[in-house]
Motif scaffolding. Structure first.
Motif, PDB file in Angstrom:
ATOM      1  N   VAL A  14       0.846  -1.193   0.000  1.00 26.01           N
ATOM      2  CA  VAL A  14       0.000   0.000   0.000  1.00 26.01           C
ATOM      3  C   VAL A  14       0.882   1.244   0.000  1.00 26.01           C
ATOM      4  O   VAL A  14       1.674   1.442   0.921  1.00 26.01           O
ATOM      5  CB  VAL A  14      -0.936   0.027   1.221  1.00 26.01           C
ATOM      6  CG1 VAL A  14      -1.732   1.329   1.256  1.00 26.01           C
ATOM      7  CG2 VAL A  14      -1.876  -1.172   1.213  1.00 26.01           C
ATOM      8  N   GLY A  15       0.774   2.057  -1.042  1.00 24.81           N
ATOM      9  CA  GLY A  15       1.523   3.310  -1.091  1.00 24.81           C
ATOM     10  C   GLY A  15       2.429   3.412  -2.292  1.00 24.81           C
ATOM     11  O   GLY A  15       3.272   2.539  -2.519  1.00 24.81           O
ATOM     12  N   GLY A  16       2.300   4.490  -3.055  1.00 28.49           N
ATOM     13  CA  GLY A  16       3.094   4.661  -4.278  1.00 28.49           C
ATOM     14  C   GLY A  16       4.287   5.574  -4.113  1.00 28.49           C
ATOM     15  O   GLY A  16       4.821   6.075  -5.101  1.00 28.49           O
ATOM     16  N   GLY A  17       4.724   5.791  -2.860  1.00 25.06           N
ATOM     17  CA  GLY A  17       5.934   6.580  -2.631  1.00 25.06           C
ATOM     18  C   GLY A  17       7.178   5.733  -2.759  1.00 25.06           C
ATOM     19  O   GLY A  17       7.129   4.582  -3.215  1.00 25.06           O
ATOM     20  N   ILE A  18       8.310   6.289  -2.340  1.00 24.25           N
ATOM     21  CA  ILE A  18       9.575   5.580  -2.493  1.00 24.25           C
ATOM     22  C   ILE A  18       9.590   4.257  -1.728  1.00 24.25           C
ATOM     23  O   ILE A  18      10.048   3.237  -2.234  1.00 24.25           O
ATOM     24  CB  ILE A  18      10.745   6.472  -2.026  1.00 24.25           C
ATOM     25  CG1 ILE A  18      11.060   7.493  -3.110  1.00 24.25           C
ATOM     26  CG2 ILE A  18      12.005   5.666  -1.741  1.00 24.25           C
ATOM     27  CD1 ILE A  18      11.525   6.880  -4.415  1.00 24.25           C
ATOM     28  N   ALA A  19       9.100   4.240  -0.492  1.00 19.79           N
ATOM     29  CA  ALA A  19       9.103   3.000   0.287  1.00 19.79           C
ATOM     30  C   ALA A  19       8.261   1.929  -0.393  1.00 19.79           C
ATOM     31  O   ALA A  19       8.697   0.784  -0.556  1.00 19.79           O
ATOM     32  CB  ALA A  19       8.592   3.263   1.708  1.00 19.79           C
ATOM     33  N   GLY A  20       7.045   2.292  -0.816  1.00 20.76           N
ATOM     34  CA  GLY A  20       6.157   1.318  -1.441  1.00 20.76           C
ATOM     35  C   GLY A  20       6.669   0.810  -2.771  1.00 20.76           C
ATOM     36  O   GLY A  20       6.608  -0.393  -3.066  1.00 20.76           O
ATOM     37  N   VAL A  21       7.190   1.708  -3.593  1.00 16.88           N
ATOM     38  CA  VAL A  21       7.698   1.301  -4.911  1.00 16.88           C
ATOM     39  C   VAL A  21       8.968   0.460  -4.757  1.00 16.88           C
ATOM     40  O   VAL A  21       9.154  -0.541  -5.466  1.00 16.88           O
ATOM     41  CB  VAL A  21       7.945   2.534  -5.793  1.00 16.88           C
ATOM     42  CG1 VAL A  21       8.661   2.148  -7.083  1.00 16.88           C
ATOM     43  CG2 VAL A  21       6.634   3.231  -6.112  1.00 16.88           C
ATOM     44  N   LEU A  39      -1.052  -0.930  -4.356  1.00 11.68           N
ATOM     45  CA  LEU A  39      -2.269  -0.146  -4.199  1.00 11.68           C
ATOM     46  C   LEU A  39      -1.892   1.308  -3.927  1.00 11.68           C
ATOM     47  O   LEU A  39      -1.177   1.601  -2.973  1.00 11.68           O
ATOM     48  CB  LEU A  39      -3.095  -0.709  -3.039  1.00 11.68           C
ATOM     49  CG  LEU A  39      -4.467  -0.096  -2.765  1.00 11.68           C
ATOM     50  CD1 LEU A  39      -5.377  -0.280  -3.968  1.00 11.68           C
ATOM     51  CD2 LEU A  39      -5.089  -0.745  -1.536  1.00 11.68           C
ATOM     52  N   THR A  40      -2.347   2.224  -4.777  1.00 14.53           N
ATOM     53  CA  THR A  40      -1.991   3.634  -4.626  1.00 14.53           C
ATOM     54  C   THR A  40      -3.168   4.514  -5.017  1.00 14.53           C
ATOM     55  O   THR A  40      -3.937   4.164  -5.923  1.00 14.53           O
ATOM     56  CB  THR A  40      -0.760   3.985  -5.485  1.00 14.53           C
ATOM     57  OG1 THR A  40      -0.516   5.388  -5.421  1.00 14.53           O
ATOM     58  CG2 THR A  40      -0.948   3.575  -6.926  1.00 14.53           C
ATOM     59  N   SER A 223      -2.756  15.204   2.866  1.00 13.23           N
ATOM     60  CA  SER A 223      -2.658  14.231   1.786  1.00 13.23           C
ATOM     61  C   SER A 223      -1.800  13.070   2.226  1.00 13.23           C
ATOM     62  O   SER A 223      -1.124  13.119   3.225  1.00 13.23           O
ATOM     63  CB  SER A 223      -2.051  14.868   0.539  1.00 13.23           C
ATOM     64  OG  SER A 223      -0.739  15.257   0.789  1.00 13.23           O
ATOM     65  N   ALA A 224      -1.842  11.982   1.481  1.00  8.38           N
ATOM     66  CA  ALA A 224      -1.063  10.822   1.846  1.00  8.38           C
ATOM     67  C   ALA A 224      -0.872   9.952   0.631  1.00  8.38           C
ATOM     68  O   ALA A 224      -1.546  10.101  -0.375  1.00  8.38           O
ATOM     69  CB  ALA A 224      -1.761  10.034   2.943  1.00  8.38           C
ATOM     70  N   GLU A 225       0.046   9.011   0.738  1.00  5.52           N
ATOM     71  CA  GLU A 225       0.413   8.220  -0.425  1.00  5.52           C
ATOM     72  C   GLU A 225      -0.633   7.186  -0.798  1.00  5.52           C
ATOM     73  O   GLU A 225      -0.642   6.671  -1.887  1.00  5.52           O
ATOM     74  CB  GLU A 225       1.770   7.568  -0.161  1.00  5.52           C
ATOM     75  CG  GLU A 225       2.872   8.611  -0.194  1.00  5.52           C
ATOM     76  CD  GLU A 225       4.145   8.162   0.472  1.00  5.52           C
ATOM     77  OE1 GLU A 225       4.227   6.994   0.850  1.00  5.52           O
ATOM     78  OE2 GLU A 225       5.050   8.994   0.617  1.00  5.52           O
ATOM     79  N   CYS A 226      -1.522   6.850   0.102  1.00  5.53           N
ATOM     80  CA  CYS A 226      -2.572   5.891  -0.245  1.00  5.53           C
ATOM     81  C   CYS A 226      -3.938   6.531  -0.157  1.00  5.53           C
ATOM     82  O   CYS A 226      -4.936   5.859  -0.331  1.00  5.53           O
ATOM     83  CB  CYS A 226      -2.518   4.689   0.699  1.00  5.53           C
ATOM     84  SG  CYS A 226      -3.003   5.124   2.360  1.00  5.53           S
ATOM     85  N   GLY A 227      -4.010   7.835   0.114  1.00  7.57           N
ATOM     86  CA  GLY A 227      -5.283   8.480   0.392  1.00  7.57           C
ATOM     87  C   GLY A 227      -5.575   8.327   1.869  1.00  7.57           C
ATOM     88  O   GLY A 227      -5.147   7.380   2.508  1.00  7.57           O
ATOM     89  N   VAL A 228      -6.318   9.273   2.426  1.00  8.72           N
ATOM     90  CA  VAL A 228      -6.627   9.205   3.847  1.00  8.72           C
ATOM     91  C   VAL A 228      -8.062   9.628   4.058  1.00  8.72           C
ATOM     92  O   VAL A 228      -8.522  10.609   3.522  1.00  8.72           O
ATOM     93  CB  VAL A 228      -5.675  10.106   4.679  1.00  8.72           C
ATOM     94  CG1 VAL A 228      -5.698  11.527   4.168  1.00  8.72           C
ATOM     95  CG2 VAL A 228      -6.030  10.090   6.150  1.00  8.72           C
TER      96      VAL A 228
END
Length: 506
Positions: A14-21, A39-40, A223-228
């Motif tokens: 979950v998350g399309g930032g650097i950690a998730g990718v 999931l992003t 805002s957030a990388e997966c939506g909040v």
């Protein structure tokens, strides 16, 4: 995705930032025949490019924003789903998405990043810079601005204050010196003259492709990388993942004023109150019988006024809140039993595991709760997001295959390389003597407008360093910190500019 996912995916991130990718790419490489679901909320993801291992622990890279389709082309076994997480049901190994669909998993990694920690959410004149859309909104507002107020003392504030031109900047910091997160007062004094000088011309044009998203939420909201899921209104903020380390490249940071650059710093204070122009004029009228701090004498009236805890009041076109982020855990806590740290991050052990079975976390959303190396500390930076994302994927794989895995070497020594005020900045170990109390000594070498070198010694051994400028000492100091060599015999000669220390300790 048209159809509801009924099957259980082996890995979901979950998350399309650097950690998730980074986590997704590592899993895709280790399990080429398994579908990896990313999931992003945003159609854009953050990818590491131009990666370079500078030394054992120092790494440099660019962060590039790309359409999610690019990672699917690069890794055919990656499936990107653009949606917002509504709820996690950890016991059932199930994610409920905002569109009503469900996603089942065997192993889940939460890399949902953080949301801006705005000092107020109740003013349209307060802007938080977190993602590409909010950065573009900042550029739009700045182009018409003659004066702005910047609140904060972290990385984005440092970069923004230096980059803005054609606009007066009032910089409000709660500390005694600028850049308190990254360096001491001595380093701050070395950098301050750069705010009054002309910026050097860019050596090269910025050629990276820029992408934008449609139907973005207002940029001053969280805002957030997966939506909040907004707990107050029930609405969902669908902005993208956090900005890269070169976020200001390619963005015109120019105001409407003729002045090239004018920065005034207000130290050791915070915002007490925010006024609209009407509220401020009314408050002045009501206070005529009792003397009050006068507003700045600049032309006005301004759209917004801020009153500081030091008694001063400033009017400006808008306020930039750059006061850090809060781990974005909101979509995951309800109905689950996550252990949460004091900083609101999900607690993770040395396998990046949370307290819920088969749920891992990496990046800004998590808090490292293992016994750290004496020379490492968590700071929510791009380098650590990449390292944690990559390592969490290896841990997920090891646990699935029932194989042993040790904590990666990148967690042995804190190491970060960046750029502030057009100077290369390298931070190593306990660079600010974190947690050392009085049990340390400092050695400093400073050459005006060229370099600032500080080493932290404890019992004659190097435990940290700050290097500003082209010192070429990072690898040597890294080795001295790691091997804990007794440097007592060298005393202050350790930083003697006439001694080639790099060759001496090679």
């Amino acid at each position: 995705m048209a159809d509801k996912i009924a099957k259980r995916s082996k890995f979901v991130v979950v998350g399309g930032g650097i950690a998730g990718v980074s986590c997704t790419e590592q899993l895709a490489s280790q399990f080429p025949y398994e579908e990896i679901v990313l999931l992003t909320a945003s159609p854009l993801i953050k990818a590491v490019t131009n990666f370079k291992q500078v030394s054992k622990t120092l790494e440099a890279f660019d962060v590039e924003e790309q359409p999610s389709s690019i990672i699917e082309k690069k890794y055919p076994n990656v499936k990107v789903i653009q949606s917002v997480v509504k709820q996690l049901q950890a016991k059932e190994h199930k994610l409920q998405m905002e569109n009503g669909k469900e996603l089942h998993y065997e192993k889940l990694c939460l890399c949902s990043g953080g949301r801006p920690k705005l000092f107020t959410h109740h003013s349209s004149h307060v802007l938080g810079i977190r993602d590409t859309d909010s950065a573009q909104e900042f550029q739009k507002r700045l182009s018409k601005a003659k004066k702005i107020v910047v609140i904060g003392n972290g990385g984005i504030a440092l970069e923004l204050v230096y980059e803005v031109e054609g606009c007066e900047v009032i910089w409000v910091v709660k500390d005694k010196a600028i850049g308190n997160t990254f360096f001491d007062a001595g380093a701050a004094q070395f950098l301050i003259p750069s705010m009054a000088t002309e910026k050097p011309e860019r050596a090269t044009l910025y050629k990276r492709t820029r992408y934008t998203t449609d139907n973005a939420a207002p940029p001053c909201t969280p805002s957030a990388e997966c939506g909040v899921q907004n707990q107050d209104s029930g609405s969902t903020k669908k902005l993208g993942s956090a900005l890269g380390p070169d976020w200001h490249e390619g963005i015109k940071m120019k105001g409407a004023y003729e002045v090239s650059r004018r920065v005034h710093v207000e130290y050791q204070c915070e915002v007490l109150k925010v006024y609209t122009a009407e509220e401020f004029l009314n408050s002045q009228h009501e206070a005529q019988q009792s003397p009050q701090p006068s507003p700045d004498p600049s032309s006005g009236p301004w759209p917004v006024y801020i009153q500081l805890t030091n008694g001063k009041t400033y009017g400006c076109d808008f306020v930039v809140s750059a006061t850090g982020v809060t781990p974005n855990t909101d979509p995951f806590l309800q109905g689950n039993n996550f252990a949460v740290a004091d900083d609101s991050g999900l607690k993770v052990d040395d396998h990046m595991r949370t307290s819920e079975p088969d749920v891992y976390a990496a990046g800004d959303v998590c808090t490292a709760c293992w016994e750290p190396s004496p020379m490492w500390q968590q700071m929510r930076l791009w380098t650590q997001a990449r390292q944690m994302g990559w390592f969490s994927a290896r841990c997920m794989a090891a646990d699935l295959l029932d194989e042993p895995i040790e904590l990666d070497f990148c967690f042995e020594l804190f190491a970060h390389i960046t750029k502030f005020f057009n100077y290369k900045v390298v931070l190593l170990g306990k660079f600010n003597a974190q947690g050392l109390g009085q049990d340390h000594e400092l050695l400093i070498r400073c050459t005006k407008e060229r370099e600032y070198v500080k080493v932290v010694l404890r019992q004659g051994r190097m435990v940290g360093a700050v290097l500003i400028g082209e010192t070429d000492l990072e690898e040597t100091f890294e080795n001295l910190i790691l091997n804990q060599m007794d440097l007592s015999p060298y005393g202050e000669e350790l930083l003697n500019p006439n001694i080639d220390i790099e060759d001496y300790f090679d």
